[in-house]
Design a protein around this motif. Sequence first.
Motif, PDB file in Angstrom:
ATOM      1  N   ASN A 196      10.778 -21.173 -25.277  1.00 13.68           N
ATOM      2  CA  ASN A 196      10.322 -21.781 -26.538  1.00 13.68           C
ATOM      3  C   ASN A 196       9.706 -20.740 -27.465  1.00 13.68           C
ATOM      4  OD1 ASN A 196       8.145 -21.401 -24.803  1.00 13.68           O
ATOM      5  ND2 ASN A 196       6.968 -23.104 -25.676  1.00 13.68           N
ATOM      6  N   LYS A 197       9.517 -19.535 -26.952  1.00 15.34           N
ATOM      7  CA  LYS A 197       9.045 -18.403 -27.748  1.00 15.34           C
ATOM      8  C   LYS A 197       9.950 -17.221 -27.416  1.00 15.34           C
ATOM      9  CE  LYS A 197       4.206 -19.908 -27.470  1.00 15.34           C
ATOM     10  NZ  LYS A 197       2.835 -19.513 -27.007  1.00 15.34           N
ATOM     11  N   PRO A 198      11.115 -17.133 -28.044  1.00 14.56           N
ATOM     12  CA  PRO A 198      12.143 -16.160 -27.655  1.00 14.56           C
ATOM     13  C   PRO A 198      11.685 -14.716 -27.574  1.00 14.56           C
ATOM     14  CG  PRO A 198      12.986 -17.716 -29.275  1.00 14.56           C
ATOM     15  CD  PRO A 198      11.522 -17.952 -29.195  1.00 14.56           C
ATOM     16  N   SER A 199      10.671 -14.377 -28.342  1.00 14.73           N
ATOM     17  CA  SER A 199      10.242 -12.974 -28.369  1.00 14.73           C
ATOM     18  C   SER A 199       9.258 -12.633 -27.255  1.00 14.73           C
ATOM     19  CB  SER A 199       9.600 -12.653 -29.723  1.00 14.73           C
ATOM     20  OG  SER A 199       8.424 -13.433 -29.908  1.00 14.73           O
ATOM     21  N   GLU A 200       8.860 -13.629 -26.442  1.00 18.12           N
ATOM     22  CA  GLU A 200       7.821 -13.386 -25.448  1.00 18.12           C
ATOM     23  C   GLU A 200       8.383 -13.346 -24.031  1.00 18.12           C
ATOM     24  OE1 GLU A 200       4.229 -15.542 -25.507  1.00 18.12           O
ATOM     25  OE2 GLU A 200       3.893 -15.325 -27.656  1.00 18.12           O
ATOM     26  N   THR A 201       8.329 -12.172 -23.435  1.00 13.72           N
ATOM     27  CA  THR A 201       8.631 -11.986 -22.022  1.00 13.72           C
ATOM     28  C   THR A 201       7.537 -11.097 -21.454  1.00 13.72           C
ATOM     29  OG1 THR A 201      11.013 -12.169 -22.379  1.00 13.72           O
ATOM     30  CG2 THR A 201      10.286 -11.118 -20.353  1.00 13.72           C
ATOM     31  N   GLN A 202       7.009 -11.491 -20.296  1.00 10.96           N
ATOM     32  CA  GLN A 202       5.921 -10.729 -19.689  1.00 10.96           C
ATOM     33  C   GLN A 202       6.323 -10.204 -18.318  1.00 10.96           C
ATOM     34  OE1 GLN A 202       2.054 -12.550 -19.497  1.00 10.96           O
ATOM     35  NE2 GLN A 202       2.275 -13.543 -21.480  1.00 10.96           N
ATOM     36  N   LEU A 203       5.844  -9.013 -18.009  1.00  5.27           N
ATOM     37  CA  LEU A 203       5.939  -8.472 -16.661  1.00  5.27           C
ATOM     38  C   LEU A 203       4.518  -8.430 -16.120  1.00  5.27           C
ATOM     39  CD1 LEU A 203       7.721  -7.228 -14.436  1.00  5.27           C
ATOM     40  CD2 LEU A 203       7.203  -4.982 -15.420  1.00  5.27           C
ATOM     41  N   THR A 204       4.245  -9.225 -15.100  1.00  3.58           N
ATOM     42  CA  THR A 204       2.885  -9.351 -14.588  1.00  3.58           C
ATOM     43  C   THR A 204       2.834  -9.003 -13.103  1.00  3.58           C
ATOM     44  OG1 THR A 204       3.270 -11.709 -14.182  1.00  3.58           O
ATOM     45  CG2 THR A 204       2.261 -11.096 -16.277  1.00  3.58           C
ATOM     46  N   ARG A 205       1.637  -9.175 -12.525  1.00  4.36           N
ATOM     47  CA  ARG A 205       1.379  -8.784 -11.139  1.00  4.36           C
ATOM     48  C   ARG A 205       1.618  -7.287 -10.976  1.00  4.36           C
ATOM     49  NH1 ARG A 205       4.285 -13.792  -7.843  1.00  4.36           N
ATOM     50  NH2 ARG A 205       3.065 -15.464  -8.795  1.00  4.36           N
ATOM     51  N   LEU A 206       0.874  -6.550 -11.766  1.00  4.23           N
ATOM     52  CA  LEU A 206       0.983  -5.091 -11.801  1.00  4.23           C
ATOM     53  C   LEU A 206      -0.294  -4.474 -11.243  1.00  4.23           C
ATOM     54  CD1 LEU A 206       2.452  -4.733 -15.406  1.00  4.23           C
ATOM     55  CD2 LEU A 206       3.663  -5.201 -13.264  1.00  4.23           C
ATOM     56  N   PRO A 207      -0.274  -3.198 -10.838  1.00  6.56           N
ATOM     57  CA  PRO A 207      -1.483  -2.561 -10.295  1.00  6.56           C
ATOM     58  C   PRO A 207      -2.491  -2.277 -11.411  1.00  6.56           C
ATOM     59  CG  PRO A 207       0.303  -0.977 -10.417  1.00  6.56           C
ATOM     60  CD  PRO A 207       0.896  -2.296 -10.794  1.00  6.56           C
ATOM     61  N   LYS A 208      -3.555  -3.016 -11.415  1.00 12.29           N
ATOM     62  CA  LYS A 208      -4.542  -2.967 -12.492  1.00 12.29           C
ATOM     63  C   LYS A 208      -5.075  -1.557 -12.723  1.00 12.29           C
ATOM     64  CE  LYS A 208      -8.880  -5.213 -13.872  1.00 12.29           C
ATOM     65  NZ  LYS A 208      -9.871  -6.248 -13.484  1.00 12.29           N
ATOM     66  N   ARG A 225       6.240 -10.134 -11.300  1.00  7.02           N
ATOM     67  CA  ARG A 225       6.927 -11.314 -11.842  1.00  7.02           C
ATOM     68  C   ARG A 225       7.322 -11.084 -13.298  1.00  7.02           C
ATOM     69  NH1 ARG A 225       5.330 -17.499 -10.752  1.00  7.02           N
ATOM     70  NH2 ARG A 225       6.385 -16.844  -8.823  1.00  7.02           N
ATOM     71  N   LEU A 226       8.569 -11.416 -13.591  1.00  7.59           N
ATOM     72  CA  LEU A 226       9.095 -11.382 -14.958  1.00  7.59           C
ATOM     73  C   LEU A 226       9.155 -12.816 -15.454  1.00  7.59           C
ATOM     74  CD1 LEU A 226      10.338  -9.245 -16.959  1.00  7.59           C
ATOM     75  CD2 LEU A 226      12.558 -10.020 -16.148  1.00  7.59           C
ATOM     76  N   THR A 227       8.452 -13.092 -16.544  1.00 10.80           N
ATOM     77  CA  THR A 227       8.370 -14.461 -17.068  1.00 10.80           C
ATOM     78  C   THR A 227       8.847 -14.500 -18.507  1.00 10.80           C
ATOM     79  OG1 THR A 227       6.445 -14.865 -15.668  1.00 10.80           O
ATOM     80  CG2 THR A 227       6.872 -16.448 -17.426  1.00 10.80           C
ATOM     81  N   ARG A 228       9.797 -15.400 -18.773  1.00  5.28           N
ATOM     82  CA  ARG A 228      10.322 -15.558 -20.127  1.00  5.28           C
ATOM     83  C   ARG A 228      10.024 -16.965 -20.632  1.00  5.28           C
ATOM     84  NH1 ARG A 228      16.686 -15.676 -22.003  1.00  5.28           N
ATOM     85  NH2 ARG A 228      16.283 -15.925 -24.219  1.00  5.28           N
ATOM     86  N   TYR A 229       9.493 -17.058 -21.843  1.00  3.90           N
ATOM     87  CA  TYR A 229       9.176 -18.330 -22.472  1.00  3.90           C
ATOM     88  C   TYR A 229      10.282 -18.654 -23.476  1.00  3.90           C
ATOM     89  CZ  TYR A 229       4.661 -17.331 -20.362  1.00  3.90           C
ATOM     90  OH  TYR A 229       3.667 -17.041 -19.461  1.00  3.90           O
ATOM     91  N   PHE A 261      11.299 -17.645 -14.725  1.00  3.44           N
ATOM     92  CA  PHE A 261      10.630 -16.539 -14.058  1.00  3.44           C
ATOM     93  C   PHE A 261      11.500 -15.998 -12.941  1.00  3.44           C
ATOM     94  CE2 PHE A 261       9.493 -20.221 -11.558  1.00  3.44           C
ATOM     95  CZ  PHE A 261       9.532 -19.768 -10.252  1.00  3.44           C
ATOM     96  N   ALA A 262      11.233 -14.760 -12.598  1.00  2.00           N
ATOM     97  CA  ALA A 262      11.928 -14.111 -11.487  1.00  2.00           C
ATOM     98  C   ALA A 262      10.961 -13.138 -10.827  1.00  2.00           C
ATOM     99  CB  ALA A 262      13.165 -13.371 -11.982  1.00  2.00           C
ATOM    100  N   ASP A 263      10.896 -13.192  -9.514  1.00  2.00           N
ATOM    101  CA  ASP A 263      10.061 -12.255  -8.772  1.00  2.00           C
ATOM    102  C   ASP A 263      10.899 -11.049  -8.372  1.00  2.00           C
ATOM    103  OD1 ASP A 263       7.853 -13.878  -8.957  1.00  2.00           O
ATOM    104  OD2 ASP A 263       8.229 -14.903  -7.061  1.00  2.00           O
TER     105      ASP A 263
END
Length: 459
Positions: free
Chosen positions: A116-128, A110-114, A93-95
């Motif tokens: 163990n699941k190469p195709s999954e990267t999430q960008l979270t903590r966004l303005p809902k 936050r950018l989070t990369r898994y 992860f990286a903030d």
Amino acid sequence: MDNNSQLIDGDLNVELDNNWELISDWMKRSESIIVKKLSRNDSAWADARKSGEEAVSGQHATSKQNGIYLPVRVVDFFKVQAQSTSDKPHILFADLFTYWPASGQTLCSRLTRYTNKPSETQLTRLPKEHFQDLSPASLLVGGRVNHSANGANYWFIVVDSESEDAERLEEVFDIGVEFRADIFDSSYAHGDRAWEMAKTLDEIDAHLQSGTISDFIRSAAVFPHPQEMARQAQDHFTKYYNLKNLDPFKIACPGDAIMKISREIEYKKYKTYELRHRAAQIIQILQRQAAANLTQAVVRGFSELNEVFLSASQHRRSRAGLSFEYHIARMLKDGRIHHEAQKVTSRRRPDFVLPTLDAVRSSQSRADEALLLSAKTTLRERWKQLSMERFACGRFLATVDDRVSAEAIDEMSKEGICLIVPESLKSSDEICYRDKSNVIAFRTFFDDEVVKRRPGLRY
């Protein structure tokens, strides 16, 4: 807003009303631009209501997702150093600080990369609130800036697919229905189409130097007829795929073929013609002003120049609709399917009646003998025109629009309207079509609705 998000500045009550000037300004500040078409999951988390209630897209409020998924090919947009924790080393992860110009917020996302699941990267903590109540296939556009802006090196704007801003983005970046996400060079922010522009500029310069600019203006004065442009695109497609014609029964995915011919091949040809045509119009307007300098010519010719730009936008929309109809007509013809085009029925003028208008009007005509087929590149509320036709035969509406909401599809179902879409759109998990029984692929339409159910339509 996510509890982990850090609000640096901004007003949460600012209405999220994007406009092209805002988007364009931020794109021009950026060294790199990212565009992502938002899937249902990318916004479902924001639409989740109270616990136990179902969100608009079918996701539940208990969903753990609180951001967007990013495909691997665009993760490099973020120039950040990832880290992991000792208890979960497979999660990197990286903030990073992100700025949201539409509401003036700077957040610690936050950018989070898994791994163990190469195709999954999430960008979270966004303005809902930016992701709530979006139309299907809305867009997220963002940029990376060299110098920190409002405490962040990244900015993002959410653009609803029903807005004019979405149309502008699609035009600038050549975004089609199959587009998911990509990174673009900052030159796109200035509308650069390097090869086309260079070629046209060289042509104009040559005419200016030889004193024959009037010849260029004459040569670019007339657009090819839409039917001729459609034929050129069809010929390009059949030649490339070594096909004799556009017989839908000889093409595995006829809907995808129509989409490629119209949205990709023909549109590229159109842009080449358009650039020369509009350049010639503007040169002619400026020449007529006989002004002392360019500034005076622009000011004096402003009203005429404004008409050119308005005409360009309107012409693109009308051309897209005609193009779609011409390609469907070609498939009906090459598939040896009886049809008549643009026949006036009781109230409207559907694009096609199969097999004939008399058959549709006949009191003996049943749903398994005839049908009405309309074509709309984009639907919005225009599908209701077909609901006014009250014949016993089937009513079908073909489209390449990936923005149709689940609610609109259900309304069509109640009206007895069946939607026909390209095969790739019908099978997509990111659009609302997959699980809707009144939405079928072009392949199903030709095989089941024509051949099996109405064999008399073929000759």
